[in-house]
Scaffold this motif. Structure first.
Motif, PDB file in Angstrom:
ATOM      1  N   ILE A  94       0.841  -1.200   0.000  1.00  0.00           N
ATOM      2  CA  ILE A  94       0.000   0.000   0.000  1.00  0.00           C
ATOM      3  C   ILE A  94       0.876   1.249   0.000  1.00  0.00           C
ATOM      4  O   ILE A  94       1.822   1.365   0.774  1.00  0.00           O
ATOM      5  N   GLY A  95       0.546   2.144  -0.911  1.00  0.00           N
ATOM      6  CA  GLY A  95       1.281   3.396  -1.040  1.00  0.00           C
ATOM      7  C   GLY A  95       2.445   3.357  -2.017  1.00  0.00           C
ATOM      8  O   GLY A  95       3.022   4.384  -2.334  1.00  0.00           O
ATOM      9  N   LYS A  96       2.790   2.175  -2.507  1.00  0.00           N
ATOM     10  CA  LYS A  96       3.903   2.060  -3.467  1.00  0.00           C
ATOM     11  C   LYS A  96       3.471   2.619  -4.825  1.00  0.00           C
ATOM     12  O   LYS A  96       2.398   2.305  -5.315  1.00  0.00           O
ATOM     13  N   PRO A  97       4.314   3.446  -5.437  1.00  0.00           N
ATOM     14  CA  PRO A  97       3.983   3.980  -6.764  1.00  0.00           C
ATOM     15  C   PRO A  97       4.339   2.995  -7.869  1.00  0.00           C
ATOM     16  O   PRO A  97       5.270   2.204  -7.747  1.00  0.00           O
ATOM     17  N   ILE A  98       3.570   3.070  -8.949  1.00  0.00           N
ATOM     18  CA  ILE A  98       3.789   2.209 -10.111  1.00  0.00           C
ATOM     19  C   ILE A  98       3.172   2.900 -11.328  1.00  0.00           C
ATOM     20  O   ILE A  98       2.227   3.679 -11.192  1.00  0.00           O
ATOM     21  N   ASN A  99       3.733   2.654 -12.496  1.00  0.00           N
ATOM     22  CA  ASN A  99       3.151   3.155 -13.741  1.00  0.00           C
ATOM     23  C   ASN A  99       2.335   2.038 -14.368  1.00  0.00           C
ATOM     24  O   ASN A  99       2.758   0.879 -14.373  1.00  0.00           O
ATOM     25  N   ILE A 100       1.158   2.399 -14.889  1.00  0.00           N
ATOM     26  CA  ILE A 100       0.323   1.403 -15.555  1.00  0.00           C
ATOM     27  C   ILE A 100      -0.223   1.966 -16.854  1.00  0.00           C
ATOM     28  O   ILE A 100      -0.307   3.187 -17.028  1.00  0.00           O
ATOM     29  N   GLU A 101      -0.553   1.068 -17.762  1.00  0.00           N
ATOM     30  CA  GLU A 101      -1.245   1.443 -18.989  1.00  0.00           C
ATOM     31  C   GLU A 101      -2.575   0.700 -19.011  1.00  0.00           C
ATOM     32  O   GLU A 101      -2.620  -0.518 -18.843  1.00  0.00           O
ATOM     33  N   LEU A 102      -3.651   1.463 -19.188  1.00  0.00           N
ATOM     34  CA  LEU A 102      -4.989   0.888 -19.274  1.00  0.00           C
ATOM     35  C   LEU A 102      -5.464   0.942 -20.713  1.00  0.00           C
ATOM     36  O   LEU A 102      -5.178   1.900 -21.430  1.00  0.00           O
ATOM     37  N   GLU A 103      -6.184  -0.100 -21.131  1.00  0.00           N
ATOM     38  CA  GLU A 103      -6.760  -0.125 -22.470  1.00  0.00           C
ATOM     39  C   GLU A 103      -8.236  -0.472 -22.367  1.00  0.00           C
ATOM     40  O   GLU A 103      -8.669  -1.157 -21.446  1.00  0.00           O
ATOM     41  N   ARG A 104      -8.997   0.008 -23.314  1.00  0.00           N
ATOM     42  CA  ARG A 104     -10.441  -0.264 -23.368  1.00  0.00           C
ATOM     43  C   ARG A 104     -10.662  -1.289 -24.467  1.00  0.00           C
ATOM     44  O   ARG A 104     -10.236  -1.094 -25.602  1.00  0.00           O
ATOM     45  N   LYS A 105     -11.318  -2.409 -24.127  1.00  0.00           N
ATOM     46  CA  LYS A 105     -11.557  -3.487 -25.082  1.00  0.00           C
ATOM     47  C   LYS A 105     -12.986  -3.976 -24.965  1.00  0.00           C
ATOM     48  O   LYS A 105     -13.584  -3.919 -23.896  1.00  0.00           O
ATOM     49  N   PHE A 106     -13.479  -4.507 -26.063  1.00  0.00           N
ATOM     50  CA  PHE A 106     -14.790  -5.124 -26.051  1.00  0.00           C
ATOM     51  C   PHE A 106     -14.636  -6.591 -25.690  1.00  0.00           C
ATOM     52  O   PHE A 106     -13.848  -7.309 -26.303  1.00  0.00           O
ATOM     53  N   ASN A 107     -15.365  -7.043 -24.681  1.00  0.00           N
ATOM     54  CA  ASN A 107     -15.314  -8.431 -24.244  1.00  0.00           C
ATOM     55  C   ASN A 107     -16.447  -9.180 -24.938  1.00  0.00           C
ATOM     56  O   ASN A 107     -17.620  -8.964 -24.638  1.00  0.00           O
ATOM     57  N   ASP A 108     -16.092 -10.045 -25.879  1.00  0.00           N
ATOM     58  CA  ASP A 108     -17.094 -10.798 -26.632  1.00  0.00           C
ATOM     59  C   ASP A 108     -17.876 -11.766 -25.746  1.00  0.00           C
ATOM     60  O   ASP A 108     -19.028 -12.083 -26.039  1.00  0.00           O
ATOM     61  N   TYR A 109     -17.260 -12.224 -24.673  1.00  0.00           N
ATOM     62  CA  TYR A 109     -17.921 -13.182 -23.786  1.00  0.00           C
ATOM     63  C   TYR A 109     -19.068 -12.530 -23.015  1.00  0.00           C
ATOM     64  O   TYR A 109     -20.131 -13.108 -22.857  1.00  0.00           O
ATOM     65  N   THR A 110     -18.831 -11.290 -22.516  1.00  0.00           N
ATOM     66  CA  THR A 110     -19.862 -10.596 -21.730  1.00  0.00           C
ATOM     67  C   THR A 110     -20.628  -9.570 -22.552  1.00  0.00           C
ATOM     68  O   THR A 110     -21.588  -8.986 -22.055  1.00  0.00           O
ATOM     69  N   ASP A 111     -20.180  -9.325 -23.796  1.00  0.00           N
ATOM     70  CA  ASP A 111     -20.782  -8.296 -24.656  1.00  0.00           C
ATOM     71  C   ASP A 111     -20.739  -6.914 -24.014  1.00  0.00           C
ATOM     72  O   ASP A 111     -21.695  -6.138 -24.103  1.00  0.00           O
ATOM     73  N   LYS A 112     -19.630  -6.597 -23.340  1.00  0.00           N
ATOM     74  CA  LYS A 112     -19.468  -5.293 -22.687  1.00  0.00           C
ATOM     75  C   LYS A 112     -18.077  -4.743 -22.980  1.00  0.00           C
ATOM     76  O   LYS A 112     -17.136  -5.492 -23.224  1.00  0.00           O
ATOM     77  N   TRP A 113     -17.969  -3.422 -22.915  1.00  0.00           N
ATOM     78  CA  TRP A 113     -16.676  -2.767 -22.970  1.00  0.00           C
ATOM     79  C   TRP A 113     -16.083  -2.778 -21.567  1.00  0.00           C
ATOM     80  O   TRP A 113     -16.774  -2.501 -20.595  1.00  0.00           O
ATOM     81  N   VAL A 114     -14.800  -3.132 -21.475  1.00  0.00           N
ATOM     82  CA  VAL A 114     -14.125  -3.172 -20.183  1.00  0.00           C
ATOM     83  C   VAL A 114     -12.782  -2.467 -20.287  1.00  0.00           C
ATOM     84  O   VAL A 114     -12.178  -2.399 -21.358  1.00  0.00           O
ATOM     85  N   THR A 115     -12.335  -1.941 -19.164  1.00  0.00           N
ATOM     86  CA  THR A 115     -11.007  -1.344 -19.075  1.00  0.00           C
ATOM     87  C   THR A 115     -10.084  -2.371 -18.439  1.00  0.00           C
ATOM     88  O   THR A 115     -10.382  -2.896 -17.367  1.00  0.00           O
ATOM     89  N   ASN A 116      -8.989  -2.680 -19.122  1.00  0.00           N
ATOM     90  CA  ASN A 116      -8.051  -3.703 -18.659  1.00  0.00           C
ATOM     91  C   ASN A 116      -6.682  -3.104 -18.395  1.00  0.00           C
ATOM     92  O   ASN A 116      -6.281  -2.133 -19.034  1.00  0.00           O
TER      93      ASN A 116
END
Length: 132
Positions: A94-116
Motif C-alpha cells: 500500500i502506497g507504493k507507486p507504479i506506472n500502468i497502462e490501461l486499455e479499453r476493449k470489447f469483451n465478446d464473452y460478456t458483450d461489454k466494454w471493459v477497461t483492462n
C-alpha cells in the motif's frame, strides 16, 4: 422523432478510468476468490485526479503465467524475495507507486466494454499521465 434506445449496462462517463498511461499508487491488495471459485488478487490502484482502478490478477500459483506475473509485479514494486520466496503483507504494498497502462476493449464473452490493465512498469520518479 421518437427514439427507442436500450442503454442496459451503460455507465456515466467518469465512472471508469479512461484508457491511457498513469502513475498510480497501490491502495489495496487482497486475496479473494472469483465468482467461479478461482483464487485471485484484487489490486486497487489510485490516481489523485482520475480515481481508482481495480485489477483482478490470477492467484493460482500452479500456473506459470500467474507466478511470472506476480514475481514481476512484486519486483517492480521493489519487494525482494529470498530464493524466490516472498513474504509480505498488504501494508508492504500500500502506497507504493507504479506506472500502468490501461486499455479499453470489447469483451465478446460478456458483450461489454471493459477497461483492462495492459502493462505496468517501475515508477522512476517521473509521473506519467496521458489519457487516450
Amino acid at each position: 422523432m421518437n427514439f427507442n434506445i436500450n442503454l442496459n449496462g451503460a455507465q456515466e462517463l467518469g465512472n471508469y478510468m479512461k484508457p491511457g498511461l498513469y502513475s498510480m499508487k497501490i491502495k489495496n491488495f487482497e486475496a479473494k476468490q472469483s465468482k467461479n471459485g478461482h483464487p485471485q488478487f484484487a489490486i486497487t490502484f489510485i490516481h489523485k485526479e482520475e480515481g481508482e482502478f481495480v485489477h483482478y490478477a490470477n492467484a493460482d500459483m500452479e500456473h506459470n503465467y500467474a507466478r511470472d506475473w506476480l514475481y514481476t509485479f512484486l519486483s517492480v514494486l521493489g519487494l525482494k524475495g529470498n530464493n524466490m520466496q516472498f513474504k509480505f503483507t498488504e501494508r508492504d504494498l500500500i502506497g507504493k507507486p507504479i506506472n500502468i497502462e490501461l486499455e479499453r476493449k470489447f469483451n465478446d464473452y460478456t458483450d461489454k466494454w471493459v477497461t483492462n490493465l495492459k502493462r505496468f512498469w517501475k515508477f522512476d520518479g517521473t509521473a506519467v499521465y496521458e489519457k487516450y
